[in-house]
Enzyme design. Structure first.
Site, PDB file in Angstrom:
ATOM      1  N   GLU A  43       0.842  -1.196   0.000  1.00 22.85           N
ATOM      2  CA  GLU A  43       0.000   0.000   0.000  1.00 22.85           C
ATOM      3  C   GLU A  43       0.879   1.249   0.000  1.00 22.85           C
ATOM      4  O   GLU A  43       1.943   1.281   0.616  1.00 22.85           O
ATOM      5  CB  GLU A  43      -0.878  -0.007   1.257  1.00 22.85           C
ATOM      6  CG  GLU A  43      -1.767   1.197   1.431  1.00 22.85           C
ATOM      7  CD  GLU A  43      -2.506   1.191   2.765  1.00 22.85           C
ATOM      8  OE1 GLU A  43      -3.540   1.864   2.857  1.00 22.85           O
ATOM      9  OE2 GLU A  43      -2.043   0.521   3.712  1.00 22.85           O
ATOM     10  N   LYS A 109      -9.662   2.598  -2.088  1.00 22.67           N
ATOM     11  CA  LYS A 109      -9.819   1.946  -0.795  1.00 22.67           C
ATOM     12  C   LYS A 109     -11.170   2.285  -0.175  1.00 22.67           C
ATOM     13  O   LYS A 109     -11.509   3.455   0.028  1.00 22.67           O
ATOM     14  CB  LYS A 109      -8.686   2.394   0.134  1.00 22.67           C
ATOM     15  CG  LYS A 109      -8.640   1.697   1.492  1.00 22.67           C
ATOM     16  CD  LYS A 109      -7.442   2.205   2.282  1.00 22.67           C
ATOM     17  CE  LYS A 109      -7.296   1.513   3.624  1.00 22.67           C
ATOM     18  NZ  LYS A 109      -6.149   2.062   4.389  1.00 22.67           N
ATOM     19  N   CYS A 143      -5.402  -2.950   2.659  1.00 22.56           N
ATOM     20  CA  CYS A 143      -5.118  -2.875   4.091  1.00 22.56           C
ATOM     21  C   CYS A 143      -6.348  -3.010   4.998  1.00 22.56           C
ATOM     22  O   CYS A 143      -6.823  -4.106   5.243  1.00 22.56           O
ATOM     23  CB  CYS A 143      -4.364  -1.578   4.387  1.00 22.56           C
ATOM     24  SG  CYS A 143      -3.401  -1.629   5.930  1.00 22.56           S
TER      25      CYS A 143
END
Length: 259
Positions: A43, A109, A143
């Site tokens: 990331e 995300k 994540c």
């Protein structure tokens, strides 16, 4: 034509704080001439997990995207990883997937990390994105998405679930546990690539990158806290065999998501 196998390179590396050029040079040196179908970076691989978006954000036609396209073509491998992107005056923690033909897909995300104030800086994504490469259907996530199983639920019969991360050492037990759980519950290969080292806020990252098969067995030998690249070979027959034999996905709950 679908490949029976897919070779994926997991790049577990330290990152230079808020220095895209240095990170691009470092990563290119590491992946140069490796033989893989798909290369997975952490990331925010150009900066580390920063909230200083105004200083490091790049447009979709910026230097890093241009570099990714060139590197993908040079290595003849698809590449995925996230970086800070600015678009229409908004900032995104955006996962980019580029293939050797130059085609680009992206995923923003969905679950911004409120504990670090990510939601105050970055726009949350609203759409789950899947892409197909060499006949393999892949679901890429970022994540903190790992903590939310509904978002990853395999309602699309994808083959591989991939997480790119800056997951800190202090909570690494959750990373280890949830990666394995996602593989088992979705009957898909699950891959997680995490960084190592210290960031500019003095948070420590210990790697623990891993690859799991559909039964939750490790298929890698990546050391926990060491800069390394490991190539894992995934097999389509493994997925088909156990989905047919066990049939757990046939009993999954049916639902729709609201963004």
């Amino acid at each position: 034509m679908a490949n029976d196998t897919l070779d994926i390179a997991l790049v577990q590396t330290a990152l230079v704080w808020e220095n895209p050029k240095a990170n691009r040079v470092h990563i290119e040196n590491k992946v140069s001439s490796i033989k893989a179908d798909l290369i997975v970076l952490p990331e925010m691989f150009t900066t580390g997990f920063t909230m200083n978006a105004t200083e490091v954000a790049e447009p979709m036609h910026g230097e890093t995207i241009t570099w990714l396209k060139q590197l993908s073509k040079k290595e003849q491998a698809a590449i995925i990883g996230s970086l800070v992107v600015v678009e229409n005056k908004k900032y995104y923690n955006r996962l980019i997937c580029v293939d050797p033909s130059g085609e680009i897909l992206h995923y923003d995300k969905r679950h911004t990390f409120t504990l670090a104030g990510e939601h105050k800086v970055y726009e949350a994504g609203k759409k789950k994105v899947l892409f197909t490469y060499k006949g393999w259907k892949i679901c890429p996530l970022v994540c903190y998405d790992l903590r939310f199983p509904v978002w990853a639920r395999n309602t699309e019969d994808y083959d591989i679930l991939i997480y790119v991360a800056n997951w800190p050492k202090v909570r690494i037990a959750a990373w280890d546990t949830l990666l394995k759980a996602r593989a088992i519950e979705n009957m898909a290969y699950c891959i997680g690539v995490n960084r190592i080292g210290l960031d500019g806020n003095n948070y420590e990252y210990s790697g623990h990158s891993a690859a799991y098969d559909v039964l939750g067995n490790r298929v890698d030998n990546i050391p926990k806290n060491k800069e390394t690249i490991e190539i894992v070979t995934l097999e389509k027959n493994h997925i088909a065999k156990y989905r047919e034999k066990l049939g757990f996905l046939k009993d999954r709950d049916r639902f729709s998501l609201e963004a």
